[in-house]
Design an enzyme around this catalytic site. Structure first.
Site, short mmCIF file in Angstrom:
data_model
loop_
_atom_site.label_atom_id
_atom_site.label_comp_id
_atom_site.label_asym_id
_atom_site.label_seq_id
_atom_site.Cartn_x
_atom_site.Cartn_y
_atom_site.Cartn_z
N ILE B 188 0.82 -1.21 0.00
CA ILE B 188 0.00 0.00 0.00
C ILE B 188 0.86 1.26 0.00
CG2 ILE B 188 -2.05 -1.05 1.00
CD1 ILE B 188 -1.09 0.01 3.73
N PRO B 189 0.29 2.37 -0.43
CA PRO B 189 1.06 3.60 -0.59
C PRO B 189 1.03 4.47 0.67
CG PRO B 189 -1.10 3.92 -1.49
CD PRO B 189 -1.09 2.53 -0.91
N LYS B 214 2.40 -4.93 3.31
CA LYS B 214 3.54 -4.02 3.56
C LYS B 214 3.09 -2.56 3.43
CE LYS B 214 6.64 -2.20 0.85
NZ LYS B 214 6.96 -0.86 1.39
N PRO B 215 3.22 -1.81 4.52
CA PRO B 215 2.91 -0.38 4.43
C PRO B 215 4.05 0.34 3.71
CG PRO B 215 3.70 -0.91 6.62
CD PRO B 215 3.63 -2.21 5.87
N ALA B 216 3.79 1.59 3.32
CA ALA B 216 4.83 2.37 2.64
C ALA B 216 5.95 2.70 3.61
CB ALA B 216 4.23 3.64 2.07
N SER B 267 2.34 3.65 -7.65
CA SER B 267 2.59 4.30 -8.94
C SER B 267 2.45 3.30 -10.09
CB SER B 267 3.98 4.91 -8.97
OG SER B 267 4.94 3.88 -9.00
N THR B 268 2.12 3.83 -11.27
CA THR B 268 2.02 3.00 -12.46
C THR B 268 3.37 2.36 -12.79
OG1 THR B 268 0.19 4.29 -13.33
CG2 THR B 268 1.50 3.08 -14.94
N GLU B 288 -4.09 -0.76 -8.37
CA GLU B 288 -4.70 0.56 -8.34
C GLU B 288 -3.55 1.54 -8.45
OE1 GLU B 288 -5.57 3.86 -7.37
OE2 GLU B 288 -6.43 3.36 -5.42
N CYS B 322 -4.52 9.59 -5.68
CA CYS B 322 -4.38 9.04 -7.02
C CYS B 322 -5.52 9.50 -7.92
CB CYS B 322 -4.31 7.52 -6.97
SG CYS B 322 -5.51 6.83 -5.85
N GLN B 369 9.34 13.46 -2.53
CA GLN B 369 8.12 13.86 -3.23
C GLN B 369 8.11 15.37 -3.48
OE1 GLN B 369 6.06 11.92 -4.64
NE2 GLN B 369 4.70 13.54 -5.36
N LYS B 372 10.12 16.07 -6.45
CA LYS B 372 9.43 15.70 -7.69
C LYS B 372 8.42 16.78 -8.08
CE LYS B 372 6.39 12.29 -9.46
NZ LYS B 372 5.37 11.31 -9.09
N GLU B 419 1.58 12.60 -13.75
CA GLU B 419 0.98 12.72 -12.43
C GLU B 419 1.95 13.47 -11.51
OE1 GLU B 419 0.39 9.01 -10.30
OE2 GLU B 419 -1.44 9.81 -9.41
#
Lengths: 311, 509
Positions: B188-189, B214-216, B267-268, B288, B322, B369, B372, B419
């Site tokens: 998960i994110p 697994k968490p981020a 992410s994709t 997702e 997202c 982030q 980015k 994105e």
């Protein structure tokens, strides 16, 4: 609704835009989550006091009752540093009594007029009432719009009547009551706001309600009117003032309304030339909260003069 | 609030209104400091531990390697706790425990019994709501009002909803029966750490699966705190295992041979790596992934509410969503009006300390982030789009970014295609309905879209034509456990929530 009324509404909505009820209510719910503490709370409470139009509109009003209302408006509470309220709001017959008591203070005298609250009297009678209140010294006139004409799409009639009241007011400030509960939809409230604003002078008011029907000021209709004022200001540069009336009984509610003003119209509307509360019981709750901020304790309601409730 | 301003206020408050106000040349509203709010920090104790171990087989277990990594508060850049780093060996232990729990207890347990555990988890989450909200805000940077009013209650709602399904699975696919898959691996994110965990775990448990999740890396605290809830709920050991770590741990979770299904939100780019590595296996997958949603405003829309929806669409959770409405498509006739209203609205967004109850936009989740976002915003400026940023002041420390709006954006700008995952909106215009649809669909993504119009028939047409998993009409970012959520195209496949989401965790017989 007749075809022509329908067409009139369509044209007006097309011109000024519509309102989504769900969206408005979501927006105002956010004001209620703001957390106002300490100094900012005290500032907000005192600001609210300066904005109160302390009101008595009862058949049983007497010069004596109006005298004590005026005294309360001038000096709301002994012992703590609180400003006067903006005005007292009374029936036309009481204007001259009120005027006597507030002479030499900052408190203004507002009078409802135009066959308040229904407005169902001939225009001639309504205008005569305005002129007589002004002649008696009313600094401000609270009129009601012709809801019947509005709902049947006779917008020019609504505006003509307001225009004539403006004239009758002379230099007195005018507040135009839309009586939102009788307009029913947010679209109509926005439309009526625009009709009124288009014939008002800078710093004249639009006002939600008379306090005499089932539903009065809410954060929702307050917001729709504030946004109408903002859009009109951007369009014309004319600042219109706002007065929610009826139903605002607690300091907490008043602060939420003020947050709506702060976040919609900004600092220039956070004063009693541009924003008022039409209320009676609100004042003592504001005082009680101010006293609590000062002393740390809540006082019983009977420590505040003119308290309606008792134990 | 200075005494000076108070005085100015009083003198103005008592002045008589003048009939003829001088006209100002510019009709600007002043959102200044006349009435500044005092800090209103949430001060309850989030009950954090200095060190968090892995949650395997119902116990908090030290990682085999003995390695830990620090997790910080992105609003202060200060360390909050040490988090255990799970190696592939730890992940294997977790899978063994999950498989044992599935074979011996959970897979056989009647649905009505499973439901009781899930209800208990939901209630305990509500009991500890305040703690979780504060922990979520401290670790992730989101405003406390969002974690308090959205993340935590919505996470509990997902458990409540799926608890209700546990004993009614015979109705989930009429005419067919469903069986659990076995052990599912989930990654998960960091944008909604607890909520994404609920989205993943609740349907898996309701269907009778066991979980390795697994968490981020940057936001493990609420996941591991959730382990404490599972213990308190008395969930049988091994049914849910929580392994924290970074990319290597995630790869181990996704690729483990015992995983009957993997579910990934992120992410994709990473989604594609996972899909490549799992090609040729019989693992079920749901993905997702990213989004670049179009929020489309027609000229008959209620504009103030549309603006509110635009703000909610892109600045909710600092735009780390997202399905964020990151591309605003506005019809030419109202573009100017919408932009003007939007700028005014952005001026009153309160950016700052996420723990302050009045904060609307909090901290960017990580330095990486933030970098980015900055890079993409710089590219927008270089490519000639016009940048408007909130006049707010940012805190000196921590990762913050001003709410930003780009106008004069075209479809070929990077900021219209990639994105950004931050509080940055790109505004494009269109003339006709067909052009709106074309522009909205001209993206590799297809997670969500918004439509703002007073015309009902247009909403229905748009919802059919837009290639997006969710289309919101006259609202944005609305979620409900009963409503399936998921993407088209490179935004992924599979659904979460509702009957459809549940079916992605079972096999039909």
């Amino acid at each position: 609704m007749s075809t022509s009324a329908h067409a009139a509404f369509r044209r007006l909505f097309h011109e000024i835009g519509t309102v989504d009820a769900v969206g408005v209510e979501e927006r105002v719910a956010k004001f209620a989550t703001r957390s106002i503490k300490k100094k900012s709370k005290l500032f907000g409470l005192k600001l609210a006091v300066t904005m109160v139009d302390l009101t008595t509109l009862e058949g049983k009003d007497t010069p004596g009752k109006v005298a004590s209302l005026c005294q309360k408006a001038i000096a709301p509470h002994e012992g703590i540093d609180v400003p006067s309220t903006a005005a007292v709001c009374v029936y036309p017959a009481m204007v001259k009594h009120a005027k006597k008591h507030v002479a030499g203070t900052s408190v203004r005298v507002a009078s409802v007029a135009t066959a308040f609250p229904s407005g169902q009297a001939p225009l001639k009678t309504r205008l005569a009432e305005v002129r007589s209140a002004v002649a008696d010294g009313a600094d401000e006139i609270d009129m009601v719009i012709n809801r019947g004409a509005f709902l049947s799409g006779e917008f020019s009639l609504v505006q003509d009547e307001i225009r004539q009241v403006v004239e009758a007011c002379g230099s007195s400030t005018l507040k135009v009551i839309l009586e939102t509960s009788e307009l029913e939809t947010y679209d109509n409230i926005r439309a009526a706001s625009f009709l009124a604003m288009q014939v008002l002078r800078p710093n004249d008011f639009i006002k939600t309600s008379t306090g005499k029907t089932s539903a009065n000021a809410t954060l929702g209709n307050n917001q729709v009117m504030l946004e109408a004022i903002r859009d009109f200001y951007f369009e014309t540069g004319i600042p219109i003032a706002m007065k929610p009336a009826g139903g605002i009984r607690t300091a907490k509610q008043a602060l939420q309304f003020l947050i709506a003003v702060k976040e919609t119209l900004g600092d220039e509307w956070l004063n009693n030339q541009r924003y008022r509360f039409g209320a009676s019981t609100l004042l003592n709750d504001l005082l009680r909260q101010i006293e609590k901020e000062r002393s740390g304790n809540y006082q019983a309601p009977y420590y505040f003069s003119e308290a309606a409730e008792s134990y | 609030m200075a005494a000076k301003t108070h005085k100015r206020q009083n003198s103005r408050a008592t002045a008589r209104p003048s009939v003829a106000q001088p006209r100002k040349s510019s009709r600007e509203l002043i959102f200044g400091d006349l009435w500044e709010f005092d800090p209103a920090p949430e001060t309850a104790d989030p009950k954090l531990k200095p060190r968090y171990d892995l949650f395997i087989n119902g116990e908090f277990t030290a990682p085999k390697s003995g390695k830990y990594f620090p997790t910080i508060n992105p609003a202060t850049e200060q360390k909050i706790a040490d988090i255990a780093l799970a190696s592939p060996a730890d992940v294997d232990t977790a899978y063994q425990a999950a498989q044992r729990a599935f074979d011996s207890v959970w897979g056989k347990m009647p649905g009505r019994e499973r439901g009781k555990y899930i209800y208990r988890i939901a209630r305990l989450l509500q009991d500890h709501a305040r703690e979780f909200a504060i922990a979520e805000t401290m670790n992730g940077g989101k405003p406390i009002k969002e974690s308090r009013d959205f993340d935590v209650p919505m996470a509990a709602a997902h458990f409540f909803y799926h608890a209700g399904w546990a004993d009614k699975l015979e109705y989930v696919a009429p005419g067919r029966s469903v069986k659990p898959l076995g052990v599912v691996g989930q990654v998960i994110p960091w944008n909604f750490p607890l909520l994404m965990m609920a989205w993943k775990i609740a349907p898996a448990l309701a269907m009778g699966n066991c979980v390795v999740i697994k968490p981020a890396e940057t936001t493990s605290i609420t996941a591991l705190k959730f382990g404490e809830i599972l213990q308190e709920a008395g969930l049988p050991p091994g049914v849910v295992n929580i392994v924290s770590g970074a990319g290597e741990t995630g790869a181990a979770v996704m690729n483990h041979p015992l995983a009957a299904k993997v579910a990934f939100t992120g992410s994709t780019e990473v989604g594609k790596i996972i899909m490549r590595s799992l090609a040729g296996t019989d693992k079920k997958m749901t993905m997702e992934l990213g989004g670049k949603a179009a929020n489309i405003v027609f000229d008959d829309a209620p504009l103030d509410q549309a603006v509110e929806g635009i703000v909610n669409g892109i600045f909710f959770n600092q735009g780390h969503v997202c399905c964020a409405g990151s591309r605003l498509l506005v019809q030419e006739g109202v573009a100017e009006a919408v932009l003007a209203k939007l700028k005014n609205r952005i001026k009153v967004l309160r950016v700052g300390d996420p723990l302050d109850k009045n904060t609307d936009v909090g901290a960017i989740n990580s330095k990486e982030q933030l970098g980015k976002i900055r890079e993409l915003v710089d590219s927008g400026v270089k490519e000639g789009a016009e940048l408007y940023q909130s006049p707010c002041r940012l805190p000196a420390k921590g990762f913050f970014f001003k709410p930003s709006v780009f106008s004069n954006v075209t479809m070929s700008h990077r900021i219209a295609r990639e994105e950004i995952f931050g509080p940055v909106l790109s505004v494009l215009t269109f003339r006709t309905v067909d052009e709106a649809i074309e522009k909205a669909n001209n993206t590799p993504y297809g997670l969500s879209a918004g439509v703002w119009t007073d015309k009902g028939s247009r909403i229905l047409k748009m919802s059919v034509e837009l290639k997006a998993g969710v289309v919101w009409a006259n609202t944005y970012n609305k979620f409900d456990p009963t409503s399936p959520f998921g993407g088209y195209k490179e935004s992924g496949f599979g659904r979460e929530g509702g009957r459809q989401g549940l079916l992605d965790y079972g096999k039909l017989i």
